[in-house]
Design a protein around this motif. Sequence first.
Motif, PDB file in Angstrom:
ATOM      1  N   ILE A   1       9.140  16.869  -5.079  1.00 30.35           N
ATOM      2  CA  ILE A   1       9.490  15.711  -5.904  1.00 30.35           C
ATOM      3  C   ILE A   1      11.005  15.497  -5.884  1.00 30.35           C
ATOM      4  CG2 ILE A   1       9.486  14.790  -8.266  1.00 30.35           C
ATOM      5  CD1 ILE A   1       6.819  16.399  -8.650  1.00 30.35           C
ATOM      6  N   VAL A   2      11.406  14.266  -5.560  1.00 29.24           N
ATOM      7  CA  VAL A   2      12.839  13.933  -5.537  1.00 29.24           C
ATOM      8  C   VAL A   2      13.071  12.667  -6.350  1.00 29.24           C
ATOM      9  CG1 VAL A   2      13.420  14.938  -3.295  1.00 29.24           C
ATOM     10  CG2 VAL A   2      12.566  12.607  -3.384  1.00 29.24           C
ATOM     11  N   TRP A   3      14.280  12.546  -6.846  1.00 29.19           N
ATOM     12  CA  TRP A   3      14.683  11.326  -7.537  1.00 29.19           C
ATOM     13  C   TRP A   3      15.363  10.404  -6.534  1.00 29.19           C
ATOM     14  CZ3 TRP A   3      13.857   9.859 -12.556  1.00 29.19           C
ATOM     15  CH2 TRP A   3      13.356  10.834 -13.424  1.00 29.19           C
TER      16      TRP A   3
ATOM     17  N   GLY B   1      14.547   1.327 -15.031  1.00 23.99           N
ATOM     18  CA  GLY B   1      14.046   0.939 -13.713  1.00 23.99           C
ATOM     19  C   GLY B   1      15.027   1.144 -12.574  1.00 23.99           C
ATOM     20  N   ASP B   2      16.020   2.005 -12.764  1.00 32.05           N
ATOM     21  CA  ASP B   2      17.026   2.226 -11.722  1.00 32.05           C
ATOM     22  C   ASP B   2      16.766   3.483 -10.896  1.00 32.05           C
ATOM     23  OD1 ASP B   2      18.345  -0.027 -12.502  1.00 32.05           O
ATOM     24  OD2 ASP B   2      19.700   1.017 -13.862  1.00 32.05           O
ATOM     25  N   ALA B   3      15.935   4.379 -11.432  1.00 23.88           N
ATOM     26  CA  ALA B   3      15.629   5.617 -10.700  1.00 23.88           C
ATOM     27  C   ALA B   3      14.130   5.864 -10.753  1.00 23.88           C
ATOM     28  CB  ALA B   3      16.364   6.798 -11.325  1.00 23.88           C
ATOM     29  N   LEU B   4      13.620   6.478  -9.704  1.00 32.53           N
ATOM     30  CA  LEU B   4      12.181   6.764  -9.656  1.00 32.53           C
ATOM     31  C   LEU B   4      11.945   8.111  -8.979  1.00 32.53           C
ATOM     32  CD1 LEU B   4      11.296   6.004  -6.442  1.00 32.53           C
ATOM     33  CD2 LEU B   4      11.708   3.736  -7.353  1.00 32.53           C
ATOM     34  N   ARG B   5      10.778   8.680  -9.237  1.00 34.14           N
ATOM     35  CA  ARG B   5      10.416   9.948  -8.615  1.00 34.14           C
ATOM     36  C   ARG B   5       9.399   9.718  -7.506  1.00 34.14           C
ATOM     37  NH1 ARG B   5      10.062  13.462 -14.148  1.00 34.14           N
ATOM     38  NH2 ARG B   5       9.916  11.384 -15.035  1.00 34.14           N
ATOM     39  N   ARG B   6       9.609  10.374  -6.400  1.00 37.77           N
ATOM     40  CA  ARG B   6       8.678  10.275  -5.280  1.00 37.77           C
ATOM     41  C   ARG B   6       8.627  11.619  -4.570  1.00 37.77           C
ATOM     42  NH1 ARG B   6       7.308   6.696  -7.816  1.00 37.77           N
ATOM     43  NH2 ARG B   6       7.326   4.482  -7.366  1.00 37.77           N
TER      44      ARG B   6
ATOM     45  N   ALA C   1       0.741   9.542  -5.138  1.00 36.62           N
ATOM     46  CA  ALA C   1       0.967  10.861  -4.512  1.00 36.62           C
ATOM     47  C   ALA C   1       1.856  11.720  -5.412  1.00 36.62           C
ATOM     48  CB  ALA C   1       1.598  10.688  -3.138  1.00 36.62           C
ATOM     49  N   TRP C   2       2.859  11.090  -5.994  1.00 30.54           N
ATOM     50  CA  TRP C   2       3.729  11.837  -6.917  1.00 30.54           C
ATOM     51  C   TRP C   2       2.951  12.274  -8.161  1.00 30.54           C
ATOM     52  CZ3 TRP C   2       6.118   9.260 -11.478  1.00 30.54           C
ATOM     53  CH2 TRP C   2       6.737  10.201 -12.296  1.00 30.54           C
ATOM     54  N   TRP C   3       2.182  11.364  -8.728  1.00 30.15           N
ATOM     55  CA  TRP C   3       1.359  11.731  -9.896  1.00 30.15           C
ATOM     56  C   TRP C   3       0.432  12.901  -9.543  1.00 30.15           C
ATOM     57  CZ3 TRP C   3      -0.767   6.294 -11.774  1.00 30.15           C
ATOM     58  CH2 TRP C   3       0.283   5.564 -12.344  1.00 30.15           C
ATOM     59  N   THR C   4      -0.162  12.825  -8.351  1.00 34.53           N
ATOM     60  CA  THR C   4      -1.102  13.871  -7.916  1.00 34.53           C
ATOM     61  C   THR C   4      -0.393  15.216  -7.780  1.00 34.53           C
ATOM     62  OG1 THR C   4      -2.351  12.184  -6.731  1.00 34.53           O
ATOM     63  CG2 THR C   4      -2.818  14.464  -6.133  1.00 34.53           C
ATOM     64  N   ALA C   5       0.840  15.190  -7.268  1.00 34.81           N
ATOM     65  CA  ALA C   5       1.606  16.437  -7.114  1.00 34.81           C
ATOM     66  C   ALA C   5       1.839  17.098  -8.462  1.00 34.81           C
ATOM     67  CB  ALA C   5       2.935  16.151  -6.415  1.00 34.81           C
ATOM     68  N   GLU C   6       1.859  16.310  -9.514  1.00 35.61           N
ATOM     69  CA  GLU C   6       2.029  16.873 -10.867  1.00 35.61           C
ATOM     70  C   GLU C   6       0.683  17.076 -11.574  1.00 35.61           C
ATOM     71  OE1 GLU C   6       4.960  14.687 -13.166  1.00 35.61           O
ATOM     72  OE2 GLU C   6       6.488  15.947 -12.223  1.00 35.61           O
ATOM     73  N   ASN C   7      -0.414  16.875 -10.832  1.00 35.11           N
ATOM     74  CA  ASN C   7      -1.774  16.976 -11.405  1.00 35.11           C
ATOM     75  C   ASN C   7      -1.990  16.042 -12.589  1.00 35.11           C
ATOM     76  OD1 ASN C   7      -2.879  18.945  -9.681  1.00 35.11           O
ATOM     77  ND2 ASN C   7      -1.769  20.543 -10.788  1.00 35.11           N
TER      78      ASN C   7
ATOM     79  N   LEU D   1       0.830  -1.219   0.000  1.00 38.26           N
ATOM     80  CA  LEU D   1       0.000   0.000   0.000  1.00 38.26           C
ATOM     81  C   LEU D   1       0.863   1.268   0.000  1.00 38.26           C
ATOM     82  CD1 LEU D   1      -2.949  -0.953   2.408  1.00 38.26           C
ATOM     83  CD2 LEU D   1      -2.931  -0.926  -0.087  1.00 38.26           C
ATOM     84  N   SER D   2       2.007   1.218   0.690  1.00 36.57           N
ATOM     85  CA  SER D   2       2.908   2.380   0.687  1.00 36.57           C
ATOM     86  C   SER D   2       3.456   2.626  -0.713  1.00 36.57           C
ATOM     87  CB  SER D   2       4.081   2.167   1.652  1.00 36.57           C
ATOM     88  OG  SER D   2       3.599   2.085   2.966  1.00 36.57           O
ATOM     89  N   ALA D   3       3.790   1.537  -1.411  1.00 31.90           N
ATOM     90  CA  ALA D   3       4.320   1.678  -2.775  1.00 31.90           C
ATOM     91  C   ALA D   3       3.255   2.293  -3.691  1.00 31.90           C
ATOM     92  CB  ALA D   3       4.790   0.327  -3.301  1.00 31.90           C
ATOM     93  N   VAL D   4       2.015   1.839  -3.555  1.00 30.34           N
ATOM     94  CA  VAL D   4       0.915   2.395  -4.353  1.00 30.34           C
ATOM     95  C   VAL D   4       0.723   3.876  -4.005  1.00 30.34           C
ATOM     96  CG1 VAL D   4      -1.587   2.312  -4.773  1.00 30.34           C
ATOM     97  CG2 VAL D   4      -0.284   0.180  -4.600  1.00 30.34           C
ATOM     98  N   PHE D   5       0.707   4.150  -2.709  1.00 30.89           N
ATOM     99  CA  PHE D   5       0.489   5.527  -2.254  1.00 30.89           C
ATOM    100  C   PHE D   5       1.578   6.462  -2.786  1.00 30.89           C
ATOM    101  CE2 PHE D   5       1.083   9.047   0.675  1.00 30.89           C
ATOM    102  CZ  PHE D   5      -0.202   9.535   0.786  1.00 30.89           C
ATOM    103  N   ASP D   6       2.846   6.042  -2.663  1.00 32.08           N
ATOM    104  CA  ASP D   6       3.963   6.895  -3.096  1.00 32.08           C
ATOM    105  C   ASP D   6       3.862   7.244  -4.579  1.00 32.08           C
ATOM    106  OD1 ASP D   6       4.956   6.857  -0.562  1.00 32.08           O
ATOM    107  OD2 ASP D   6       6.531   5.384  -0.963  1.00 32.08           O
TER     108      ASP D   6
END
Lengths: 168, 83
Positions: B56-58, B44-49, A68-74, A60-65
């Motif tokens: 937003i950070v890499w 698949g080595d880097a992601l944004r969160r 949440a990032w997609w949402t921050a970019e609208n 669930l944390s992986a889904v949320f993260d």
Amino acid sequence: MTNLEGLPSYFWLTSSRLKPPVRDDVPYTTEALKQDLLRLQNAWEECQASRERDAIYGYLSAVFDLVAWWTAENRALDRAHSAQRLLHIIPFENEEPFAVVIRCTADREKVDKRTRSKWSRALRYALVQKTPSESLVQFIKRKGGINRCAERFRAHQRGRPSRLLSSE
Amino acid sequence: MKFRMDKTLRFWIDVAYEHIKSHHYKLTKRQLVAQILLKYAQRGDALRRLNKQGKIVWKASPRFLSMLADAERDARDDLADWP
């Protein structure tokens, strides 16, 4: 300059050639989306293989993260739709991004519509109420668990306090 | 504005940048780093969160961290086998 001798070339890029067009920003490509979904599918497999009681929080944390990032970019909804198209999953009407991502990455035989809806509501509640500095697990546990977060979201949507809020 | 990255990813992006910069002297550092991040994200080595401040950070992906750990273990084993 870093001494690359002895390092597997994979880590410092196998090719120095860049493909045009060269940009200042980093677009979110279909390939990157595919990798994000693959990571969530792996998180699902890991949580299923684990015997720990709280293993589901990893998934669930992986889904949320991700959402949440997609949402921050609208871009949450259109990226969720892209994920469906990528995996050839038939879209449901008015399905929101968390539910879409769960349907795309968890075993559909194990996660039925009701569970998906409950998880999705709990995650939406966290998206609205949680501060970025608190982890999802801490937040959900502090709020009484997944079921209670889902219930709180429903009350939040209806614009009235949940009966569960009275126990706070 | 600079790309925000975790320490591990920053190290490897810098390594890749040093490796390719002489081939692309007409490009800015930002353009080169963007291209490297694009490539890292696609494999698949880097992601944004979002970080704890909601920015937003890499980050290095779990797969990349695991590959690095394997490479480090192999290097240690090779060193131990050295006569």
